[in-house]
Write a protein that holds these residues in place. Structure first.
Motif, PDB file in Angstrom:
ATOM      1  N   GLU A   1       8.946  -6.094   0.289  1.00 56.19           N
ATOM      2  CA  GLU A   1       7.435  -6.194   0.635  1.00 56.19           C
ATOM      3  C   GLU A   1       7.393  -6.183   1.969  1.00 56.19           C
ATOM      4  OE1 GLU A   1       5.746  -9.428  -2.321  1.00 56.19           O
ATOM      5  OE2 GLU A   1       7.309 -10.335  -1.397  1.00 56.19           O
TER       6      GLU A   1
ATOM      7  N   SER B   1      13.396  -8.122   1.545  1.00 62.77           N
ATOM      8  CA  SER B   1      12.477  -7.962   0.663  1.00 62.77           C
ATOM      9  C   SER B   1      11.813  -6.535   0.722  1.00 62.77           C
ATOM     10  CB  SER B   1      11.301  -9.228   0.773  1.00 62.77           C
ATOM     11  OG  SER B   1      10.294  -8.852   0.088  1.00 62.77           O
TER      12      SER B   1
ATOM     13  N   TRP C   1      -1.601 -11.486   5.718  1.00 59.89           N
ATOM     14  CA  TRP C   1      -0.328 -11.246   5.186  1.00 59.89           C
ATOM     15  C   TRP C   1      -0.072  -9.780   5.792  1.00 59.89           C
ATOM     16  CZ3 TRP C   1       4.324 -11.694   3.487  1.00 59.89           C
ATOM     17  CH2 TRP C   1       4.924 -10.506   2.933  1.00 59.89           C
TER      18      TRP C   1
ATOM     19  N   GLN D   1       5.571 -12.673  -0.261  1.00 61.51           N
ATOM     20  CA  GLN D   1       4.217 -12.662   0.004  1.00 61.51           C
ATOM     21  C   GLN D   1       3.406 -13.850  -0.591  1.00 61.51           C
ATOM     22  OE1 GLN D   1       1.843  -9.379  -1.154  1.00 61.51           O
ATOM     23  NE2 GLN D   1       0.005 -10.210  -0.572  1.00 61.51           N
TER      24      GLN D   1
ATOM     25  N   LYS E   1       3.566  -9.750   7.685  1.00 60.18           N
ATOM     26  CA  LYS E   1       4.960  -8.927   7.379  1.00 60.18           C
ATOM     27  C   LYS E   1       5.223  -7.972   8.295  1.00 60.18           C
ATOM     28  CE  LYS E   1       2.487  -5.178   4.951  1.00 60.18           C
ATOM     29  NZ  LYS E   1       2.019  -4.771   3.700  1.00 60.18           N
TER      30      LYS E   1
ATOM     31  N   SER F   1       7.960 -14.318  -4.698  1.00 55.77           N
ATOM     32  CA  SER F   1       8.228 -13.395  -3.671  1.00 55.77           C
ATOM     33  C   SER F   1       7.570 -13.837  -2.083  1.00 55.77           C
ATOM     34  CB  SER F   1       7.248 -12.086  -3.927  1.00 55.77           C
ATOM     35  OG  SER F   1       5.932 -12.475  -3.643  1.00 55.77           O
TER      36      SER F   1
END
Length: 531
Positions: free
Chosen positions: A525, A523, A499, A438, A503, A436
């Motif tokens: 995320e 994504s 993170w 992350q 992001k 992924s």
């Protein structure tokens, strides 16, 4: 009295009508300038404040001192910004305190190193200072991200083109920040490679590792062994027509990469992953018989004939010709997944090949299996293991690092861009698991390989293997949004790693990729802005 009241009422009605119908709509407020700390990779130091700078019709790009390299970088910036802004943005060597100023050398730049830069934005100007041209170029990439995403479009857009006020002082954490492109499983043209180079440079990647040979195809012309390219390069995974780079093609890739301050690292994988070579020349096989060309994806079945002297004539010729065309320091000799080569033969082969690389003035990089042989002093091991890699194999690499072997980190379940994001990803592989966005970002190169000194880590690299990828759209879907995270691990201080903050910065890149025509994976995320 009644007449006066009626007249007064009529005047009120008229005024009300004028208030709702005649007042022109107010223009939308100009978007706020991008904060200085919103870029990727995260800068080492940000001091916001002061007036913002706005590009206008009269903006000039100034290169005092008339440095040829600085003028090239300035011209590159002007070429990027002219289509969207519609401004002339002339490049001039005349001194001045306004506009965009490129300062090469001078006070305070010595501490910036070979790739660092300082960007200072104020009401009258933006100044990018650096000790070396590469620093100016990296500063330009930051400047691009401080402008609205529409600055990347190739047609004229509406401004304003405002850059927030303050100062960024930025230097990289690691000297090696690489991306590998596999052109052997599927062949990619010179123009496709150039497109990827442009995308890499935006995130301050400075090495392009080209995987030029494998079982499925040989992609570089070698004059002394011409069938390597003409026959060994004639197919690819699935049986397509393949292709190869002429020497002029290869030089053009190097030239273009150099203009974006990337160094090309060519790889000839051996003694395994060599079926294309074995099929081209029967004499490279121990039994003297050439196998058929191969278009599948299984690995580990091929090997050069280690006892034969002819094998080393071949190796010498290939390395000699490739080294002569390659200005960079490194030449990659592969060495992974040599399952059809005995351990003793593998060690003997690497012991003979590493001195050949040195003879032609290059430093060898090998995949981390090189540490199971005798890595020559200064040669580099590229680690591609993952969570399931045995403790013994990891310890072998760590021990080599303790003994002086530098390491590039490319853990497959973190940095391999060809791994699927999740079970629904239509492209890619999953032998190292799902990777992924992350997961690809959330690791620290300085502490990742237990037992390896932090000082042994040269940097990071994001490989993109092409078993399932055959177009630029495929490359972009797998590389974005993971590539910028690997780039940040290589550039930014460990102290900036977070993170939750990253992001949000990554999400802000989405509109920029839209403007650049990059088809990326959205994504879940990442909190992307609504389109």
């Amino acid at each position: 009295m009644r007449r006066r009241r009626l007249l007064f009422s009529l005047l009120l009605v008229a005024a009300a009508g004028m208030g709702t119908a005649a007042v022109p709509p107010q223009p939308a407020a100009a978007p706020a300038a991008t904060p200085l700390d919103r870029v990727v990779p995260a800068p080492a130091s940000v001091v916001p404040g002061g007036a913002a700078y706005t590009l206008g019709e009269g903006t000039r790009i100034r290169v005092p001192g008339n440095s040829g390299e600085a003028r090239k970088v300035a011209g590159y910036l002007a070429g990027l910004l002219r289509p969207a802004t519609g401004f002339d943005l002339p490049v001039t060597t005349k001194d001045g305190r306004d506009g965009i100023v490129f300062q090469l050398g001078g006070r305070g730049t010595g501490k910036l190193g070979a790739e660092g830069y300082r960007l200072t934005s104020g009401g009258r100007s933006v100044t990018i200072s650096a000790a070396r041209p590469a620093g100016l170029f990296h500063g330009v990439q930051t400047l691009r991200q401080l402008l609205p995403a529409s600055a990347e479009r190739r047609t004229e857009q509406r401004g304003p083109w405002t850059i927030a006020g303050g100062t960024i002082t930025d230097t990289p954490r690691y000297g090696h920040r690489g991306a590998m492109l596999d052109v052997s499983r599927h062949f990619f043209t010179v123009e496709q490679v150039k497109r990827y180079i442009d995308q890499l440079s935006l995130y301050k990647i400075n090495k392009l590792h080209l995987h030029l040979s494998d079982d499925q195809g040989w992609r570089i012309a070698i004059k002394s062994w011409p069938k390597l390219a003409t026959y060994g390069g004639s197919t690819q995974v699935g049986g397509g027509k393949g292709g190869f780079y002429t020497k002029d093609d290869y030089r053009e890739i190097i030239r273009y990469a150099s203009s974006r301050y990337l160094t090309v690292v060519p790889e000839i994988d051996m003694p395994g992953h060599t079926n294309a070579a074995l099929a081209s020349y029967a004499e490279l096989n121990c039994n003297g018989q050439a196998p058929p060309l191969y278009t599948g994806t299984e690995v580990g079945f091929s090997s050069l004939c280690v006892p034969k002297q002819r094998t080393y004539d071949f190796v010498d010729d290939v390395i000699r010709e490739l080294a002569a065309m390659t200005p960079g320091r490194y030449l990659h000799i592969g060495g992974d997944e040599a399952h059809s080569t005995s351990h003793d033969d593998y060690v003997a082969f690497m012991d003979r090949v590493q001195p050949v690389v040195a003879k032609y003035g290059k430093t060898a990089i090998g995949w981390h299996q090189l540490t199971g042989a005798h890595p020559a002093k200064g040669n580099v091991a590229q680690y591609w293991g993952y969570d399931k890699t045995s403790a013994a194999e990891r310890a072998q690499v760590a021990t080599a690092a303790q003994n002086g072997t530098p390491v590039i980190l490319s853990p497959a379940d973190r940095a391999y861009l060809d791994m699927k994001y999740d079970k629904n990803t239509p492209l890619g592989l999953s032998w190292a698991g799902y990777v992924s966005v992350q997961r690809s970002y959330d690791w620290d190169p300085g502490t990742y390989l237990e037992g390896a000194p932090a000082s042994s880590v040269l940097g990071v690299e994001a490989p993109l293997w092409a078993e399932t990828l055959s177009t630029s759209a495929h490359i972009e879907y797998m590389a974005f949004p993971r590539l910028p995270g690997i780039a940040e691990l290589g550039w930014s201080p460990a102290s900036t790693h977070d993170w939750d903050a990253y992001k949000k910065r990554l999400a802000a890149q989405g509109p920029r990729w839209d403007a650049m025509g990059i088809g990326y994976y959205r994504s879940p995320e990442v909190p992307w802005p609504a389109k």
